[in-house]
Structures are given as structure tokens and as C-alpha cells.
Design a protein around this motif. Sequence first.
Motif, short mmCIF file in Angstrom:
data_model
loop_
_atom_site.label_atom_id
_atom_site.label_comp_id
_atom_site.label_asym_id
_atom_site.label_seq_id
_atom_site.Cartn_x
_atom_site.Cartn_y
_atom_site.Cartn_z
N LYS A 1 0.77 -1.14 0.12
CA LYS A 1 -0.03 -0.08 -0.06
C LYS A 1 0.91 1.27 -0.07
N LEU A 2 0.96 1.79 -1.10
CA LEU A 2 1.76 3.26 -1.43
C LEU A 2 1.04 4.00 -2.00
N THR A 3 1.71 5.42 -2.03
CA THR A 3 1.15 6.42 -3.11
C THR A 3 2.41 6.64 -3.75
N VAL A 4 2.28 6.30 -5.23
CA VAL A 4 3.48 6.48 -6.16
C VAL A 4 3.22 7.66 -6.90
N VAL A 5 4.28 8.65 -6.89
CA VAL A 5 4.26 9.82 -7.81
C VAL A 5 5.30 9.65 -8.73
N PHE B 1 5.55 6.68 -17.83
CA PHE B 1 4.59 6.01 -18.33
C PHE B 1 4.32 4.84 -18.25
N PRO B 2 5.74 3.99 -18.44
CA PRO B 2 5.59 2.47 -18.06
C PRO B 2 5.48 2.00 -16.69
N VAL B 3 5.87 2.94 -15.77
CA VAL B 3 5.59 2.74 -14.39
C VAL B 3 4.27 2.82 -13.96
N ALA B 4 3.56 3.88 -14.59
CA ALA B 4 2.03 4.12 -14.48
C ALA B 4 1.39 3.01 -14.61
N GLU C 1 -1.15 0.63 -12.58
CA GLU C 1 -2.44 0.46 -12.86
C GLU C 1 -3.01 -0.75 -12.13
N ASP C 2 -2.17 -1.93 -12.30
CA ASP C 2 -2.85 -3.24 -11.85
C ASP C 2 -2.51 -3.56 -10.48
N LEU C 3 -1.94 -2.66 -9.64
CA LEU C 3 -1.88 -3.18 -8.30
C LEU C 3 -2.93 -2.18 -7.44
N GLU D 1 -1.86 3.99 -4.90
CA GLU D 1 -2.53 5.14 -5.44
C GLU D 1 -1.41 5.84 -6.41
N LEU D 2 -1.91 6.29 -7.29
CA LEU D 2 -0.99 6.80 -8.59
C LEU D 2 -1.15 8.35 -8.69
N ILE D 3 -0.20 9.09 -8.74
CA ILE D 3 -0.34 10.56 -8.97
C ILE D 3 0.73 10.74 -10.02
N PHE D 4 0.14 10.92 -11.29
CA PHE D 4 1.18 11.21 -12.45
C PHE D 4 1.39 12.80 -12.81
#
Length: 249
Positions: A114-118, A122-125, A129-131, A135-138
Motif C-alpha cells: 500500500k503506497l502512493t506513487v508519484v 508512463f511505463p511505471v504508471a 495500474e494493476d496494483l 494510489e498513482l499520482i502522475f
Amino acid sequence: MKKEERQKIILDYLSKEHRVTSIELSGFLSVSEDTIRRDLKELSDQGLLKAVRGGAVAPSPIPLHYRKREKHDLENKKIIAEKAISYLKDGQVVFIDGGTTSLALVASFPYDLKLTVVTNSFPVAVLVEDLPNIELIFAGGKMCKISFATASIETIDFFRNFRADICILGICSIHHERGITGVFYEDSLIKQNMIQNSNFVIGISSVEKVETAESYFVCPIKDIDVLVTNISPEDEIFKVYKNAGITIL
């Protein structure tokens, strides 16, 4: 000895030693230091080395384009990812840049982490998406087609809005005197902001990038807390980094 032959010897010498001085080369090749300085400038202009005061250092051997880098040295990227994953804990806000080693780390994330990834990658995003618990912040902005990441003024400013627990910093080149450097200007500025707005910085790098240098300054080596590589931390090449207070993993 012809200039072409002399310059080939310089490049061969540098590939083994990573750093060389003009005085060393002058004695080794039995020519004047002025001749060596001219050789180093020509080779630097061709991008074959980085001329520095008193000599030269090797450039990073890694391919520039993302498509070539993503297939390069896959086994060692997995080794680095396995070492670095131990620093990630539930609840953290984590900056992740656009390096392919960073991508290998994301690919190793446990499904329930459980993380927030900033990120600006694009490949990381796509992987995030599948996890379901991440939470993703782009970071928006203009996309660089060489790195498959956003890299513009908007992207640089974006990272100033956060205070991350950890920054995962993909390293292009690291040198004990020259610091951490990169190939692209905007990307280096983005890395600077990520570092400045993080509580803890983990540099991830294969050993072939250690003691190399590129054109754009990111930070001095003291700005990273941990350097994760694919070989034993007891290797002699890391002695100067340990002396600077960096944890080698």
C-alpha cells in the motif's frame, strides 16, 4: 604514433580505469600534456568520454533510448530491485522516476503493498495500474519519446507540490567527484526536485554506471542516503562512497 591509434589507446585505458589524468596519459604515451589535452577534447566532443579538469572520466555505457534500455541487463536490474524493495513500507509516499531499473523495482512490488506513487514515467504508471492498493499520482507535461516519461517545466514544478517519504532515483552516472549526472537537461532538473522534496533518497544503479559522468548535474553524492547496485557492497569501487557516508546495498 598516429593520432587515431593514440586516441584508441586512451579510450581502452579509460574503459578499464574509469578515470585518467593528463599526466598519466602523457607518460604512458610519451607525448606532451598539450597533445593529450587536445586528444581528450576531440574525444569529448564526439561523446566518447567526459573531459574534466586534469583529465577525463568515462561516460555511462547505457543505451539512451528507453526501448533499448528496457532489454539491457535484465538480470542485474532484478538483483537491484530485490535489494531495494526492503525499504518500501505500507503508507509511504514514494517518488519514482523514469529509469528502467526503477521499472524493475515496481515490477517486483508485492500485490498487497500500500503506497502512493508519484511518477512521471508512463511505463511505471501502466504497471501501477494493476496494483489495487497503490494510489498513482502522475506528473503531467510534455512527453520525452526517448525516455517514455514527461519532461518539461510543468513536470519539474509538479514535484515541488509533494513531500515524499522516499525517492527512488534511477542513476545514469555517478562519480565520487562529479556527483550524480544525467544525459538530458530537463530530466536532471526533475531528479533535483525529487531529491529536494524527499526525506530519504535511494539511488539505484548497476555497477557499470559507477565512476562515470555525463553532462548535466543532478546532485553531489552526499545527497543520496543509499546506493543499491548489483554487486557486493564490499567491492573496492564503493570505498570512496562509504567514506562519504552513503550506505551501499
